[in-house]
Scaffold this motif. Structure first.
Motif, PDB file in Angstrom:
ATOM      1  N   GLN A  95      20.230  25.131 -28.579  1.00  0.00           N
ATOM      2  CA  GLN A  95      21.013  24.261 -29.444  1.00  0.00           C
ATOM      3  C   GLN A  95      20.732  22.794 -29.134  1.00  0.00           C
ATOM      4  O   GLN A  95      20.566  21.970 -30.038  1.00  0.00           O
ATOM      5  N   LYS A  96      20.646  22.478 -27.858  1.00  0.00           N
ATOM      6  CA  LYS A  96      20.336  21.095 -27.477  1.00  0.00           C
ATOM      7  C   LYS A  96      18.928  20.710 -27.915  1.00  0.00           C
ATOM      8  O   LYS A  96      18.682  19.573 -28.332  1.00  0.00           O
ATOM      9  N   ALA A  97      17.995  21.651 -27.815  1.00  0.00           N
ATOM     10  CA  ALA A  97      16.619  21.382 -28.245  1.00  0.00           C
ATOM     11  C   ALA A  97      16.573  21.105 -29.747  1.00  0.00           C
ATOM     12  O   ALA A  97      15.939  20.137 -30.202  1.00  0.00           O
ATOM     13  N   ALA A  98      17.259  21.948 -30.511  1.00  0.00           N
ATOM     14  CA  ALA A  98      17.282  21.767 -31.965  1.00  0.00           C
ATOM     15  C   ALA A  98      17.948  20.450 -32.350  1.00  0.00           C
ATOM     16  O   ALA A  98      17.472  19.729 -33.233  1.00  0.00           O
ATOM     17  N   ASP A  99      19.041  20.118 -31.663  1.00  0.00           N
ATOM     18  CA  ASP A  99      19.767  18.882 -31.978  1.00  0.00           C
ATOM     19  C   ASP A  99      18.905  17.652 -31.691  1.00  0.00           C
ATOM     20  O   ASP A  99      18.878  16.699 -32.487  1.00  0.00           O
ATOM     21  N   ALA A 100      18.209  17.655 -30.555  1.00  0.00           N
ATOM     22  CA  ALA A 100      17.373  16.504 -30.204  1.00  0.00           C
ATOM     23  C   ALA A 100      16.200  16.373 -31.168  1.00  0.00           C
ATOM     24  O   ALA A 100      15.863  15.263 -31.614  1.00  0.00           O
ATOM     25  N   ALA A 101      15.571  17.492 -31.503  1.00  0.00           N
ATOM     26  CA  ALA A 101      14.463  17.450 -32.460  1.00  0.00           C
ATOM     27  C   ALA A 101      14.948  16.964 -33.821  1.00  0.00           C
ATOM     28  O   ALA A 101      14.265  16.177 -34.498  1.00  0.00           O
ATOM     29  N   ASP A 102      16.127  17.409 -34.223  1.00  0.00           N
ATOM     30  CA  ASP A 102      16.695  16.987 -35.503  1.00  0.00           C
ATOM     31  C   ASP A 102      16.937  15.476 -35.536  1.00  0.00           C
ATOM     32  O   ASP A 102      16.714  14.822 -36.560  1.00  0.00           O
ATOM     33  N   LYS A 103      17.359  14.924 -34.405  1.00  0.00           N
ATOM     34  CA  LYS A 103      17.563  13.476 -34.348  1.00  0.00           C
ATOM     35  C   LYS A 103      16.252  12.723 -34.546  1.00  0.00           C
ATOM     36  O   LYS A 103      16.211  11.673 -35.203  1.00  0.00           O
ATOM     37  N   VAL A 104      15.174  13.247 -33.960  1.00  0.00           N
ATOM     38  CA  VAL A 104      13.865  12.618 -34.165  1.00  0.00           C
ATOM     39  C   VAL A 104      13.484  12.678 -35.631  1.00  0.00           C
ATOM     40  O   VAL A 104      13.045  11.686 -36.228  1.00  0.00           O
ATOM     41  N   MET A 105      13.667  13.844 -36.237  1.00  0.00           N
ATOM     42  CA  MET A 105      13.308  14.024 -37.638  1.00  0.00           C
ATOM     43  C   MET A 105      14.104  13.081 -38.539  1.00  0.00           C
ATOM     44  O   MET A 105      13.570  12.518 -39.511  1.00  0.00           O
TER      45      MET A 105
END
Length: 531
Positions: free
Chosen positions: A226-236
């Motif tokens: 979940q943390k990985a997805a959230d951080a990647a989403d912020k970059v996107m």
């Protein structure tokens, strides 16, 4: 003309320190050390702070990221006397200079960043935003090193200050879960201090996107999806990154500082050069070294143009013409038979070709008949050990695949996941693999893992990937195979590299041993299981 680069600022640090030292000789009884910067003459101005943080970038990785892939199924250490060839064979332990070298390099970078963070507040300035930015850069660079250490060794000492020798002799290993906690905290804090972009004169500096991207990588490695997805989403959602329009040109001078690059190690010809052409190029290219070479296992992973695996029924794959009708990323990543090389000659690696690149013609020529193409540029042919190409350490395609993998593992395979995967598969003008439409978790898991393997080949991710996927024990062991060619009788023959049988022991090889040199100096350091 190429843009002014960060490494030009790094080089000026030496000139600054020399001037500072000679300006402080009024009292010969109070001498200033001539082998290091003294706190008595440094940490005074904003320029001091900038130059100090610039020096931290020299501890980033460069060509060594390729060596990590050569310890997996997708590449091979070409010369059997290379120290890491023994790692492929499973004939190594904590005395290996490769194992020690990666540990030493990472902790050198950690010490330098910690020293910076301890001293930067001594600078007298009202420009707190600048100091905060520089702290963010240092924190990100320190976290970068810890991501590697956790991936390579598991539990490692967590050091956040420039400790003394005596303190270093009693350090204990910190549980890897706490290392991941520290990395998460460090990068979260750093991202809040960093700008999203810089002016052209500061290209190459750590951005908010780089910190968030590394945060996504770290949490993916740690299985914190979940943390990985959230951080990647912020970059996107920053809206400033995207895949570069040409995969073929992505690793060329034309694409330096492009919208796809989040973090790279920057170089410049003559001034701050790198020898990647000479290290990886085919032997016919001015006796380049073919030090690490692709394997058949990697080449076979690329799909056909209609999105099928070559083993699928109806794929149309023909072993007599193995590179026809294949994902174009294959020909942009690997030198294949018939390619025109930077020097203008044709690549003919078959043992019976009579060329300098023929398998067996010399111990330096590729033993698989494949050579790495990324970063091997015609621009550098005239002087192969004087390249100025930047080495990409984190790019947007990885962010998209991290987001997709994390969401898949969470059971959240929605339209955004398919969009992320498909952008990598067909979002460039020269990569047009069919879009993925399935939503099965198991099938998507296989797809995203294959995408990471081919998209990021030779970029230092695969060793960490197959360890965390727990597939290393399946894909690494066994002989190394290379090209398939026609012998004198016209029969198809697949090359098998002589005297190489890769080994992976499930009971010990998922982590490297703690270097013996470190344990000799510090008996408090425990060893990993099986070592």
């Amino acid at each position: 003309m190429r843009k002014y680069k960060l490494k030009s600022l790094i080089l000026s640090l030496a000139a600054l320190s020399a001037g500072a030292l000679v300006s402080c000789d009024s009292d010969l009884l109070e001498t200033v050390p001539n082998d290091r910067l003294s706190v008595d003459v440094f940490w005074r101005t904003e320029t001091d702070a900038k130059l100090a943080v610039n020096g931290l970038y020299t501890d980033l990785d460069s060509t060594n990221i390729v060596t990590w892939d050569a310890l997996t199924d997708i590449a091979h250490t070409n010369q059997n006397f290379d120290v890491q060839a023994y790692i492929e064979l499973g004939a190594y332990d904590g005395t290996s200079s490769k194992i020690y070298g990666e540990w030493k390099r990472a902790y050198r970078g950690i010490r330098a960043t910690s020293y910076f963070l301890e001293n930067v507040d001594k600078v007298t300035t009202t420009n707190t935003s600048l100091i905060n930015q520089l702290k963010g850069e240092a924190k990100t660079l320190r976290a970068y090193q810890y991501i590697k250490l956790a991936g390579f060794y598991g539990d490692v000492p967590l050091v956040t200050s420039s400790i003394t020798i005596d303190e270093g002799r009693v350090l204990k290993r910190t549980p890897v879960a706490e290392i991941w906690d520290f990395i998460d905290k460090e990068l979260t804090e750093a991202s809040a201090l960093l700008p999203t972009t810089y002016p052209a004169t500061d290209k190459g500096r750590i951005t908010q996107g780089a910190a968030l991207g590394l945060l996504a990588r770290a949490n993916l490695y740690a299985g914190r999806y979940q943390k990985a997805a959230d951080a990647a989403d912020k970059v996107m959602k920053l809206g400033i990154y995207g895949v570069y329009e040409s995969y073929e040109k992505l690793f060329s001078y034309a694409a330096e500082n492009s919208k796809e690059v989040l973090l790279d190690r920057q170089f410049i010809k003559d001034t701050y050069k790198i020898d990647i052409f000479q290290l990886l190029g085919p032997y016919s290219q001015k006796n380049s070294n073919s030090s690490y070479v692709p394997t058949k296992a990697l080449v076979d992973t690329y799909e056909t143009l209609d999105g099928k695996k070559i083993t699928d029924a109806g794929s149309g794959y023909n072993p007599a013409t193995p590179y026809a009708n294949r994902d174009s990323r294959l020909k942009y990543s690997v030198f294949l038979e018939g390619d025109i090389l930077p020097g203008g000659n044709v690549f003919k690696p078959q043992p019976n070709s009579g060329t300098a690149d023929a398998i067996g013609s010399t111990y330096i020529a590729s033993t698989t008949g494949f050579n790495i193409k990324k970063y091997i540029l015609a621009d550098d042919f005239a002087n192969p050990n004087n390249s100025g190409i930047n080495i990409i350490l984190l790019r947007y395609a990885e962010i998209l695949l991290t987001y997709a993998e994390a969401k898949i593992e969470l059971g959240q395979a929605d339209a955004s996941v398919l969009a992320a995967i498909n952008t990598v598969r067909n979002g460039r003008t020269d990569v047009k693999q069919p879009s993925i439409t399935i939503t099965s978790q198991s099938e998507l898991r296989e797809i995203v893992r294959r995408e990471r393997t081919v998209e990021l080949a030779f970029e230092g991710q695969h060793l960490f990937d197959i360890r965390r996927w727990k597939t290393a024990e399946k894909v690494i062991p066994g002989p190394v195979y290379g090209i398939t060619y026609k012998d004198a009788s016209g029969a198809l023959v697949t090359v098998q590299v002589v005297a190489v049988n890769k080994v992976f022991d499930v009971n010990r090889h998922y982590l490297w041993p703690v270097p013996q040199k470190e344990r000799d100096l510090n008996p408090s350091l425990t060893q990993n299981p099986g070592w």
